[in-house]
Design an enzyme around this catalytic site. Structure first.
Site, PDB file in Angstrom:
ATOM      1  N   ARG A  90       4.513  -7.251  -3.786  1.00  0.00           N
ATOM      2  CA  ARG A  90       5.222  -8.177  -2.908  1.00  0.00           C
ATOM      3  C   ARG A  90       4.286  -9.247  -2.383  1.00  0.00           C
ATOM      4  O   ARG A  90       4.638 -10.408  -2.278  1.00  0.00           O
ATOM      5  CB  ARG A  90       5.815  -7.423  -1.711  1.00  0.00           C
ATOM      6  CG  ARG A  90       7.008  -6.587  -2.051  1.00  0.00           C
ATOM      7  CD  ARG A  90       7.338  -5.636  -0.940  1.00  0.00           C
ATOM      8  NE  ARG A  90       6.255  -4.700  -0.736  1.00  0.00           N
ATOM      9  CZ  ARG A  90       6.341  -3.586  -0.040  1.00  0.00           C
ATOM     10  NH1 ARG A  90       7.461  -3.291   0.575  1.00  0.00           N
ATOM     11  NH2 ARG A  90       5.316  -2.774   0.081  1.00  0.00           N
ATOM     12  N   SER A 128      11.368  -0.236   2.386  1.00  0.00           N
ATOM     13  CA  SER A 128      12.219   0.855   2.889  1.00  0.00           C
ATOM     14  C   SER A 128      11.953   1.074   4.378  1.00  0.00           C
ATOM     15  O   SER A 128      12.858   1.408   5.142  1.00  0.00           O
ATOM     16  CB  SER A 128      11.928   2.145   2.119  1.00  0.00           C
ATOM     17  OG  SER A 128      12.255   1.992   0.763  1.00  0.00           O
TER      18      SER A 128
END
Ligand code: PNS
Length: 160
Positions: A90, A128
């Site tokens: 990311r 998450s």
């Protein structure tokens, strides 16, 4: 047959994971999505629940298998005969840890290569952990996870 493994905690599955799964499945003959069984991480969802979430949201992808594993990823890769490990990056912050793990895995078994895919920009912020944080306060998680999982995530917090 070119088989890759996409491992993770998937606690819970996010749009970022779905994006990675869809893109990596296109690159190989079979993609094994492997859920880590790791009680030490104290996950919100059981392994069975995480496998079932993944099964549900990947029904449209033909060349995919959802499994779970315990122990070292590199050993499990050999067990399922995967020659590629797929991981998402990311941001730079992911890189250092991922590089160390990829290099360690390569020392242990040089027949397995780790391939990094850069996360699609729209999900670059997503994790998450963020989903759990927002859901724990009853916030809107519809931008983060597939619709069919939203109720299941809120349910975990309403029982507390
Ligand atoms: O979704 P995550 O939590 O970033 O996934 C991490 C995962 C499952 C890929 C990683 O923790 C893992 O591979 N665990 C299994 C043990 C292992 O092989 N560790 C790396 C070698 S030290």
């Amino acid at each position: 047959m070119k088989r890759a493994i996409y491992p993770g905690s998937f606690d819970p599955v996010t749009f970022g994971h779905v994006d990675m799964i869809e893109r990596s499945a296109k690159m190989v003959d079979e993609l094994v999505v492997a859920v880590l069984i790791n009680s030490a991480k104290n996950p919100l969802f059981s392994v069975k629940e995480r496998v079932s979430m993944l099964d549900e949201i990947t029904g449209h992808i033909p060349n995919i298998r959802i499994t779970s594993f315990d122990g070292l990823l590199i050993d499990y890769a050999r067990e399922v005969d995967a020659s590629i490990i797929v991981r998402g990056l990311r941001a730079v912050t992911d890189f250092e840890y991922e590089l160390q793990i990829a290099q360690t895995n390569r020392i242990v078994n040089s027949k397995v290569d780790t391939v990094f895919l850069t996360t699609s920009l729209e999900y670059a912020y997503l994790s998450s952990t963020i989903v759990k944080e927002v859901a724990s306060y009853g916030g809107d998680i519809s931008h983060f996870v597939p619709e069919q999982l939203i109720g299941r995530i809120y349910e975990k917090y309403s029982r507390e």
